[in-house]
Write a protein that holds these residues in place. Structure first.
Motif, PDB file in Angstrom:
ATOM      1  N   HIS A  42     -21.223 -44.653 -42.635  1.00 26.25           N
ATOM      2  CA  HIS A  42     -22.453 -44.900 -43.386  1.00 26.25           C
ATOM      3  C   HIS A  42     -22.176 -45.543 -44.748  1.00 26.25           C
ATOM      4  CE1 HIS A  42     -25.085 -43.094 -40.463  1.00 26.25           C
ATOM      5  NE2 HIS A  42     -24.286 -42.044 -40.391  1.00 26.25           N
ATOM      6  N   GLU A  79     -27.223 -39.740 -42.635  1.00 24.50           N
ATOM      7  CA  GLU A  79     -27.553 -41.083 -43.114  1.00 24.50           C
ATOM      8  C   GLU A  79     -28.383 -41.014 -44.403  1.00 24.50           C
ATOM      9  OE1 GLU A  79     -29.425 -45.299 -41.509  1.00 24.50           O
ATOM     10  OE2 GLU A  79     -29.315 -43.587 -40.156  1.00 24.50           O
ATOM     11  N   ALA A  80     -29.355 -40.112 -44.439  1.00 33.08           N
ATOM     12  CA  ALA A  80     -30.185 -39.946 -45.635  1.00 33.08           C
ATOM     13  C   ALA A  80     -29.364 -39.374 -46.784  1.00 33.08           C
ATOM     14  CB  ALA A  80     -31.377 -39.053 -45.325  1.00 33.08           C
ATOM     15  N   CYS A  82     -26.205 -39.785 -47.347  1.00 31.59           N
ATOM     16  CA  CYS A  82     -25.371 -40.878 -47.880  1.00 31.59           C
ATOM     17  C   CYS A  82     -26.191 -41.783 -48.785  1.00 31.59           C
ATOM     18  CB  CYS A  82     -24.736 -41.672 -46.743  1.00 31.59           C
ATOM     19  SG  CYS A  82     -23.446 -40.766 -45.853  1.00 31.59           S
ATOM     20  N   ARG A  83     -27.389 -42.121 -48.358  1.00 35.54           N
ATOM     21  CA  ARG A  83     -28.250 -43.000 -49.163  1.00 35.54           C
ATOM     22  C   ARG A  83     -28.613 -42.331 -50.490  1.00 35.54           C
ATOM     23  NH1 ARG A  83     -28.694 -47.570 -50.975  1.00 35.54           N
ATOM     24  NH2 ARG A  83     -30.776 -48.282 -51.430  1.00 35.54           N
ATOM     25  N   LEU A  87     -27.635 -43.695 -54.256  1.00 38.24           N
ATOM     26  CA  LEU A  87     -28.647 -43.919 -55.296  1.00 38.24           C
ATOM     27  C   LEU A  87     -28.376 -43.072 -56.539  1.00 38.24           C
ATOM     28  CD1 LEU A  87     -31.816 -44.155 -53.041  1.00 38.24           C
ATOM     29  CD2 LEU A  87     -30.747 -46.016 -54.335  1.00 38.24           C
TER      30      LEU A  87
END
Length: 112
Positions: A42, A79-80, A82-83, A87
């Motif tokens: 990711h 996945e979320a 990692c995002r 950020l």
């Protein structure tokens, strides 16, 4: 082989030095190598590779991975997570740059 003029002791203080194997990193984080591989997939962290092709992680990368693990443990999909961590890291960098610019601007005004 370390670059000429550098001492191995210098690496102990280097947050970006890839000192930890995948197994050791997973052990330190209380997770699995598969979790670390998922973070790489990711694009949260990209471990350096040893001459033999083994993944090596830095302390900075372990801190990033630990934050992703916290989020994953709270039920956030990987996945979320990692995002979110990406950020958060970008926000922290922007704040650091903003503070530097603010400090420079203040210094130049006081010296005028």
């Amino acid at each position: 082989m370390p670059p000429a003029g550098s001492r191995p002791v210098d690496n102990l203080d280097d947050d970006d030095y890839p000192a930890y194997t995948m197994g050791r990193a997973a052990e330190m984080l209380g997770t699995t190598p598969a979790f670390l591989r998922a973070l790489g997939e990711h694009r949260l962290i990209t471990p350096l590779r040893s001459e033999g092709g083994h993944r090596r992680y830095s302390r900075y990368q372990l801190r990033i991975a630990a934050r992703a693990r916290e989020l994953a443990d709270q039920g956030t999909p990987i996945e979320a997570a990692c995002r979110i961590v990406i950020l958060e890291d970008q926000l922290e960098e922007a704040r650091r740059i903003n503070e530097q610019l603010r400090t420079r601007g203040h210094d130049s005004k006081s010296s005028a």
